[in-house]
Write a protein that holds these residues in place. Structure first.
Motif, mmCIF file in Angstrom:
data_model
loop_
_atom_site.group_PDB
_atom_site.id
_atom_site.type_symbol
_atom_site.label_atom_id
_atom_site.label_comp_id
_atom_site.label_asym_id
_atom_site.label_seq_id
_atom_site.Cartn_x
_atom_site.Cartn_y
_atom_site.Cartn_z
ATOM 1 N N LYS A 57 11.690 -11.061 0.412
ATOM 2 C CA LYS A 57 11.818 -9.758 -0.001
ATOM 3 C C LYS A 57 13.221 -9.259 -0.418
ATOM 4 O O LYS A 57 13.658 -8.363 -1.416
ATOM 5 C CB LYS A 57 11.556 -8.575 0.783
ATOM 6 C CG LYS A 57 9.771 -8.443 1.151
ATOM 7 C CD LYS A 57 9.181 -7.977 -0.114
ATOM 8 C CE LYS A 57 7.868 -7.727 0.106
ATOM 9 N NZ LYS A 57 7.062 -7.568 -1.174
ATOM 10 N N PRO A 58 14.422 -9.668 0.318
ATOM 11 C CA PRO A 58 15.685 -9.374 -0.178
ATOM 12 C C PRO A 58 16.204 -9.978 -1.415
ATOM 13 O O PRO A 58 17.123 -9.445 -1.875
ATOM 14 C CB PRO A 58 16.752 -10.227 0.976
ATOM 15 C CG PRO A 58 15.712 -10.084 2.236
ATOM 16 C CD PRO A 58 14.401 -10.584 1.539
ATOM 17 N N PHE A 59 15.385 -10.875 -2.106
ATOM 18 C CA PHE A 59 15.618 -11.240 -3.388
ATOM 19 C C PHE A 59 15.672 -9.987 -4.639
ATOM 20 O O PHE A 59 16.250 -10.135 -5.668
ATOM 21 C CB PHE A 59 14.674 -12.155 -4.033
ATOM 22 C CG PHE A 59 15.093 -13.723 -3.437
ATOM 23 C CD1 PHE A 59 16.497 -14.179 -4.202
ATOM 24 C CD2 PHE A 59 14.380 -14.552 -2.903
ATOM 25 C CE1 PHE A 59 16.856 -15.464 -3.742
ATOM 26 C CE2 PHE A 59 14.658 -15.442 -2.633
ATOM 27 C CZ PHE A 59 15.740 -16.467 -2.877
ATOM 28 N N VAL A 60 15.187 -8.793 -4.183
ATOM 29 C CA VAL A 60 15.119 -7.779 -5.239
ATOM 30 C C VAL A 60 16.531 -7.290 -5.253
ATOM 31 O O VAL A 60 16.929 -6.578 -6.324
ATOM 32 C CB VAL A 60 13.877 -6.772 -4.511
ATOM 33 C CG1 VAL A 60 14.513 -6.053 -3.266
ATOM 34 C CG2 VAL A 60 13.770 -5.717 -5.665
ATOM 35 N N TYR A 61 17.189 -7.267 -4.172
ATOM 36 C CA TYR A 61 18.492 -6.746 -4.180
ATOM 37 C C TYR A 61 19.279 -7.701 -5.152
ATOM 38 O O TYR A 61 20.248 -7.162 -5.984
ATOM 39 C CB TYR A 61 19.302 -6.860 -2.646
ATOM 40 C CG TYR A 61 18.542 -6.098 -1.572
ATOM 41 C CD1 TYR A 61 18.253 -4.621 -2.084
ATOM 42 C CD2 TYR A 61 17.994 -6.391 -0.518
ATOM 43 C CE1 TYR A 61 17.811 -3.992 -1.193
ATOM 44 C CE2 TYR A 61 17.321 -5.987 0.219
ATOM 45 C CZ TYR A 61 17.252 -4.507 0.107
ATOM 46 O OH TYR A 61 16.527 -3.636 1.047
ATOM 47 N N PHE A 62 19.069 -8.905 -5.116
ATOM 48 C CA PHE A 62 19.843 -9.882 -6.116
ATOM 49 C C PHE A 62 19.380 -9.549 -7.468
ATOM 50 O O PHE A 62 20.184 -9.480 -8.578
ATOM 51 C CB PHE A 62 19.616 -11.381 -5.981
ATOM 52 C CG PHE A 62 20.003 -11.788 -4.646
ATOM 53 C CD1 PHE A 62 21.489 -11.876 -4.428
ATOM 54 C CD2 PHE A 62 19.276 -12.311 -3.505
ATOM 55 C CE1 PHE A 62 21.890 -12.193 -3.155
ATOM 56 C CE2 PHE A 62 19.926 -12.653 -2.278
ATOM 57 C CZ PHE A 62 21.262 -12.636 -2.074
ATOM 58 N N ALA A 63 18.382 -9.126 -7.766
ATOM 59 C CA ALA A 63 17.826 -8.686 -9.072
ATOM 60 C C ALA A 63 18.425 -7.347 -9.227
ATOM 61 O O ALA A 63 18.743 -7.304 -10.592
ATOM 62 C CB ALA A 63 16.172 -8.597 -8.878
#
Length: 129
Positions: free
Chosen positions: A30-36
């Motif tokens: 889920k934290p990949f959304v922050y990178f997006a």
């Protein structure tokens, strides 16, 4: 200037690809959304910078095209030969009004891209903190 535009375009395409990749990877972690969000924000900042360069190019185009405008005015009989030879700046305001819509469009695009980047950054910080 063309090298800068090309570099910004390559950077923007890379950021769009990274955004898509991070959005796909967020199903795994889920934290990949922050990178997006971060890469999308940087893409909008890139577009805002490109808009600033386009605005500067437009201003240079207006300055360089004034001589041609004076030639056209002289040929139409709107100015005297003395005004033409002196490069009279009194008609510059009328000339620059012809580009008013182009300037407004670039300013609106800058506000749009910068505003979207700011909103995404605010959302990102709200989610993190």
């Amino acid at each position: 200037m063309e090298k800068i535009k090309k570099g910004l375009k390559i950077t923007r395409i890379t950021l769009w690809i990274l955004t898509a990749l991070f959005l796909l990877l967020q199903f795994v972690w889920k934290p990949f959304v922050y990178f997006a969000f971060a890469s999308l924000t940087l893409a909008f900042v890139d577009l805002a910078i490109l808009t600033i360069f386009l605005y500067q190019n437009l201003k240079k185009k207006i300055e360089s095209g004034y001589d041609i405008y004076l030639v056209d005015c002289y040929n139409r009989g709107e100015i005297t030969k003395a005004q033409f030879e002196e490069k009279d700046r009194s008609r510059f305001a009328d000339y620059s009004k012809m580009y008013k819509s182009d300037k407004a469009k670039l300013i609106a695009l800058f506000i749009l891209w910068f505003g979207l980047a700011t909103v995404l950054l605010a959302i990102l910080f709200k989610q993190i903190f």
